[in-house]
Design a protein around this motif. Structure first.
Motif, PDB file in Angstrom:
ATOM      1  N   PRO A   1      40.661  48.052  51.738  1.00 34.81           N
ATOM      2  CA  PRO A   1      39.873  47.951  50.400  1.00 34.81           C
ATOM      3  C   PRO A   1      38.606  48.548  50.455  1.00 34.81           C
ATOM      4  N   GLU A   2      38.367  49.045  49.252  1.00 36.47           N
ATOM      5  CA  GLU A   2      37.104  49.756  49.164  1.00 36.47           C
ATOM      6  C   GLU A   2      35.815  49.063  49.423  1.00 36.47           C
ATOM      7  N   ASP A   3      35.806  47.969  49.101  1.00 38.80           N
ATOM      8  CA  ASP A   3      34.894  46.946  49.332  1.00 38.80           C
ATOM      9  C   ASP A   3      34.622  46.441  50.984  1.00 38.80           C
TER      10      ASP A   3
ATOM     11  N   ARG B   1      45.467  43.387  49.025  1.00 35.80           N
ATOM     12  CA  ARG B   1      44.085  44.282  48.850  1.00 35.80           C
ATOM     13  C   ARG B   1      44.425  45.323  49.926  1.00 35.80           C
TER      14      ARG B   1
ATOM     15  N   LYS C   1      45.969  48.579  51.067  1.00 33.36           N
ATOM     16  CA  LYS C   1      46.427  49.282  49.936  1.00 33.36           C
ATOM     17  C   LYS C   1      47.849  50.096  50.386  1.00 33.36           C
TER      18      LYS C   1
ATOM     19  N   THR D   1      41.690  41.305  55.936  1.00 40.76           N
ATOM     20  CA  THR D   1      42.181  41.497  54.681  1.00 40.76           C
ATOM     21  C   THR D   1      43.753  41.167  54.607  1.00 40.76           C
TER      22      THR D   1
ATOM     23  N   GLU E   1      44.442  37.408  54.453  1.00 44.41           N
ATOM     24  CA  GLU E   1      44.272  36.826  53.398  1.00 44.41           C
ATOM     25  C   GLU E   1      45.634  37.162  52.311  1.00 44.41           C
ATOM     26  N   ASP E   2      46.054  38.518  52.394  1.00 45.69           N
ATOM     27  CA  ASP E   2      47.087  38.873  51.597  1.00 45.69           C
ATOM     28  C   ASP E   2      48.550  38.139  51.751  1.00 45.69           C
TER      29      ASP E   2
END
Length: 702
Positions: free
Chosen positions: A44-46, A293, A295, A515, A518-519
């Motif tokens: 994710p970008e964040d 999230r 990608k 990430t 959580e996905d």
């Protein structure tokens, strides 16, 4: 559907020519679709590591080392010459070696032993190289140039090596898999159909759909290596059953005496519901990946959802036209069935329904618990570890002599030389840290940065940050690796608080773990809920969706329980994707049998309804599942990419488990729940000739 089918049949030649022309065009433009092999690009970008990497690229012109190379049987003077040659390779930005850590013009006995052995051991020199990874061309050219310098007898590893060599390896393996899969699929279809021409119609239909999907991927510009390598194979294996469903209905209507066009019109109308339900559930399974999230999920979700939609279009539009155009060839190549009748098989399943259902219920909870207790790896470190490939063999050679190496970058605000010195000293005290390149360590805080040449200071200082390039002897597969990363972060935080940035593959892997974990829950929940809703709409029942979803979810749990008991470490991407892929792909089998059961139940009692549903659907279900099983197994055996290999194995094994439960457990569940199904299905209109007393006896017996 009757009007649409009539139009398709009337303009059959035009329809066929349009699809063939579109397929040829898509074959051409598919060459312009780029493939990304860097898994960390899909964070994710964040994510903190993504932010740090973006900042580093803005602040500094040179990236941290991304290649490690070893040269065997060299003296120190020879090793120095190799360094000079490596520095001349195009797109190589810097080369670090022993001479950057100690004075190699003095006897090595006067230098720190650990430092020397970190760079030179058993007459083998280690080089830490930074190559320009801004483009695929620069990365590939640099890696090829390094190989020319060190020769084939030596070794190199690292992210840049993986990115440069993986495309060739993966492309070769995918070609091998296709060469195996297509003949095997053709052989299966030849055995399970009653015409020598029908299998070629199936393959032509899905082949066109695959080409259309690959070509239209150009709209995304770039797709991931997972999607590119597994997409076509999954599309072939998953959507083949749509063609089978349609032509089996067509054959049934022709056997009843209808002419060709009428038979096709009725076949499309009758099979449209089950085909669309199967297709929509598969589309939904893949589309749920879009919510990730991480990608790679959306990447695969968009491409594969589009793939199934295109397969549905080809089956509903192209296949009827092509079949009517070539039905005489179907008739001329007709042969007796090479498969036995499934009536006896259906009878056996009915007889063993009680113990099968009981066993199924007993293993549900243990399998659910075990599948979530697997051990995982998350990043790219283990993906290219197969020792039978050049990437894997080279990595093993480097690691055996010099251990694992994970370069990371720490960026802290400029303006405090004392803090930088404290951080430098603190980092060197950590067990996993083997070297630190920083201004404080390399130059010394006593010397002002203004005294250095700008090209030297720019490597470590920017307008806003001071950069530390830290080498960790650590891999994500090491026990407690993420705890040690957390300890490293705490060491930095003790001095700088939250005012620091941290980048590197192993840092990104830690973010990736957070990430994708959580996905998992969100993606699976959405996939199950969406498919459940589709089943409710299709069957107009509250009970049937529960039964179907539970059967397929149980097959997923059993599938993932096997690596738990084998002690196999799974790559989390394969684990994450298989849940939605297996659910979406194999629930088609349950839909087909249940659809036939409901249809039969409106004309006959439950025993006959279940028997006929099994006997008429088993061949279609087995054909589709065997294709998916073999395609997955071949992907698992041939691919040396860990993610693709494990995904293939899970898909193949999952298809086999799913079809087993659909053929044995689902009929038993339909039989046992028949009274409830009748009451919870809108306008069920089930035949009800059994006496209440007989029903009670049967329920007690079950």
């Amino acid at each position: 559907m009757e009007k649409l089918t009539g139009i398709i049949i009337h303009f059959k030649k035009t329809v066929v020519m349009v699809f063939l022309a579109a397929a040829v065009f898509c074959l051409f433009i598919s060459n312009f679709v780029k493939v990304n092999y860097d898994m960390l690009d899909y964070l994710p970008e964040d994510a903190p590591s993504t932010t740090a990497l973006d900042t580093m690229n803005e602040e500094y012109t040179q990236a941290p080392p991304n290649v490690r190379a070893i040269v065997r049987n060299v003296t120190i003077p020879q090793a120095r010459e190799y360094k000079e040659q490596l520095e001349q390779v195009e797109y190589v930005e810097s080369v670090n070696w022993l001479g950057d850590a100690v004075n190699v013009y003095e006897p090595l006995e006067y230098s720190d032993v650990d430092t020397v052995e970190a760079w030179y051991k058993d007459q083998t020199a280690l080089y830490s190289i930074t190559v320009d990874d801004s483009t695929e061309e620069s990365e590939t050219a640099a890696v090829e140039g390094i190989r020319m310098v060190i020769g084939d007898d030596n070794a190199m590893s690292g992210a840049a090596v993986n990115n440069a060599l993986a495309p060739k390896t993966t492309a070769k393996e995918v070609s091998q898999i296709i060469c195996y899969v297509v003949p095997i699929v053709l052989a299966i279809l030849l055995l399970t159909t009653t015409s020598w021409w029908e299998p070629f119609l199936f393959l032509l239909t899905i082949g066109i759909a695959i080409l259309l999907n690959r070509g239209t991927n150009l709209m995304f510009g770039e797709i991931s290596f997972v999607t590119n390598a597994a997409g076509s194979i999954l599309q072939l294996a998953v959507s083949m059953d749509y063609s089978i469903f349609l032509l089996h209905r067509f054959a049934e209507y022709r056997e009843s005496g209808l002419d060709v066009e009428t038979a096709m019109t009725k076949a499309v109308k009758k099979s449209f519901g089950s085909i669309m339900s199967s297709g929509l559930t598969t589309v939904t399974g893949f589309a749920a990946l879009i919510l990730m999230r991480f990608k790679i999920g959306p990447d695969m979700g968009y491409v594969m959802a589009k793939a199934i939609v295109l397969s549905l279009f080809c089956v509903i539009l192209f296949l009827p036209a092509a079949t009517i155009l070539t039905y005489k060839l179907i008739d001329k190549t007709e042969h007796r069935s090479l498969m036995p009748s499934f009536e006896s098989f259906a009878g056996v399943i009915i007889k063993v329904r009680a113990p099968v259902l009981l066993l199924f219920l007993l293993i549900l909870l243990p399998c659910y618990k075990a599948q979530s207790a697997n051990d995982f790896i998350y990043g790219a470190s283990g993906i290219y570890g197969d020792e039978h490939t050049q990437i894997g063999a080279d990595k093993l050679a480097v690691n055996e002599l010099f251990g694992e190496s994970s370069p990371i970058v720490v960026m802290v605000p400029v303006g405090s030389p004392e803090k930088e010195q404290r951080l430098n000293d603190a980092l060197l005290k950590l067990d996993e840290v083997t070297s630190v390149i920083s201004y404080a360590h390399t130059v010394g805080k006593e010397i002002p940065v203004e005294f250095l040449p700008s090209e030297t200071s720019a490597k470590l200082y920017s307008d806003h940050y001071s950069r530390f390039i830290v080498t960790l002897q650590l891999s994500e597969t090491d026990k407690g690796a993420f705890d040690r990363i957390a300890a490293l972060k705490q060491t930095i935080a003790d001095i700088y608080g939250d005012d620091y940035l941290l980048a590197g593959d192993i840092i990104s892997t830690a973010d990736l773990r957070d990430t994708v974990t959580e996905d998992n829950v969100r993606v699976n929940a959405v996939a199950i809920a969406a498919i459940f809703l589709i089943l409710i709409i299709n069957f107009k029942s509250l009970t049937l969706p529960v039964i179907l979803t539970l059967v397929i979810e149980a097959s997923i749990w059993i599938n993932l329980t096997i690596p738990f008991f084998q002690g196999t470490t799974l790559h989390y991407i394969a684990y994450l994707i298989i849940g939605t892929v297996q659910l979406g792909a194999t629930i088609d089998y349950a839909i087909l049998i249940t659809d036939r059961y409901v249809e039969n139940r409106r004309k006959m009692e439950k025993k006959e309804a279940v028997l006929k549903a099994l006997s008429t659907s088993s061949l279609s279900v087995l054909t589709s599942s065997v294709i998916l099983t073999l395609a997955g197994i071949l992907l698992g055996i041939i691919s040396t990419n860990l993610v693709l290999s494990q995904l293939g194995t899970l898909v193949g094994r999952g298809a086999a488990i799913s079809v087993g439960l659909v053929l044995f457990v689902l009929p038993a569940a339909l039989w046992a729940m028949d009274p409830v199904i009748r009451k919870t299905t809108y306008q069920a209109n089930f035949v009800c000739k059994e006496s209440p007393r007989k029903k009670e006896i049967e329920i007690i017996e079950l």
